[in-house]
Motif scaffolding. Structure first.
Motif, PDB file in Angstrom:
ATOM      1  N   UNK A   1      69.288  48.927  61.691  1.00 46.61           N
ATOM      2  CA  UNK A   1      68.601  50.199  61.476  1.00 46.61           C
ATOM      3  C   UNK A   1      68.285  50.752  62.861  1.00 46.61           C
ATOM      4  N   UNK A   2      68.848  51.916  63.159  1.00 44.47           N
ATOM      5  CA  UNK A   2      68.547  52.604  64.422  1.00 44.47           C
ATOM      6  C   UNK A   2      67.585  53.739  64.089  1.00 44.47           C
ATOM      7  N   UNK A   3      66.555  53.923  64.917  1.00 39.86           N
ATOM      8  CA  UNK A   3      65.549  54.939  64.605  1.00 39.86           C
ATOM      9  C   UNK A   3      65.024  55.562  65.892  1.00 39.86           C
ATOM     10  N   UNK A   4      64.426  56.737  65.718  1.00 37.46           N
ATOM     11  CA  UNK A   4      63.926  57.519  66.853  1.00 37.46           C
ATOM     12  C   UNK A   4      65.040  57.792  67.861  1.00 37.46           C
ATOM     13  N   UNK A   5      66.266  57.940  67.365  1.00 34.26           N
ATOM     14  CA  UNK A   5      67.380  58.245  68.253  1.00 34.26           C
ATOM     15  C   UNK A   5      67.350  59.725  68.598  1.00 34.26           C
TER      16      UNK A   5
END
Length: 167
Positions: free
Chosen positions: A26-30
């Motif tokens: 899970x990649x976030x705040x990209x």
């Protein structure tokens, strides 16, 4: 776009095992709405949670072409057919990452808001029951309106004047 502070919960099921170092993520705040791991000249900055099949739960921060491992813990191996419950809590100064009952917290403020991406590397991973919760606290001059749809609460914008909601 993600809010400044939020709690994300998701279920990740390992549908097809590929090897102990492969992962779901899970990649976030990209900072870009496209997540690209293959073009090093166009990497999106932000955070990346990896759950590897060997059970390692890791949080990376990506700054341009640099990857920094912020923290990791060893959890039980993630086996084919098994579902892992993931929780990510982001506030103004910290990020907490949790798998089932195991968790860690890091102090990091570099990225907030931005975009969310789900991914995997070789392993077959299914994502479901993904929820993002946040608290919206309006201030004078903010715009907000409470909307109830199918017994769920959402927010739509409306003017607040002198500390009172304007209808």
């Amino acid at each position: 776009v993600l809010p400044d502070s939020f709690t994300l919960t998701a279920k990740m099921t390992l549908q097809a095992s590929a090897g102990e170092n492969y992962w779901g993520s899970i990649a976030f705040c990209t900072q870009k709405d496209i997540w690209n791991d293959t073009d090093l000249s166009d990497l999106s900055e932000g955070y990346h949670v990896l759950l590897r099949e060997n059970g390692n739960l890791q949080l990376y921060r990506r700054d341009g072409r640099t990857f920094t491992l912020l923290n990791e813990i060893t959890t039980s191996a993630w086996t084919q057919g098994q579902t892992a419950n993931i929780e990510i809590v982001v506030n103004a100064s910290q990020i907490t990452v949790k798998r089932d009952s195991s968790s860690f917290t890091v102090n990091d403020t570099k990225y907030r808001n931005g975009y969310l991406h789900l991914g995997r590397y070789v392993s077959g991973v299914l994502f479901n029951d993904i929820y993002i919760n946040w608290v919206f606290i309006p201030k004078i001059g903010d715009r907000a309106k409470l909307i109830v749809v199918d017994d769920k609460v959402g927010y739509e914008k409306e003017v607040i004047t002198n500390g009172r909601y304007k209808r």
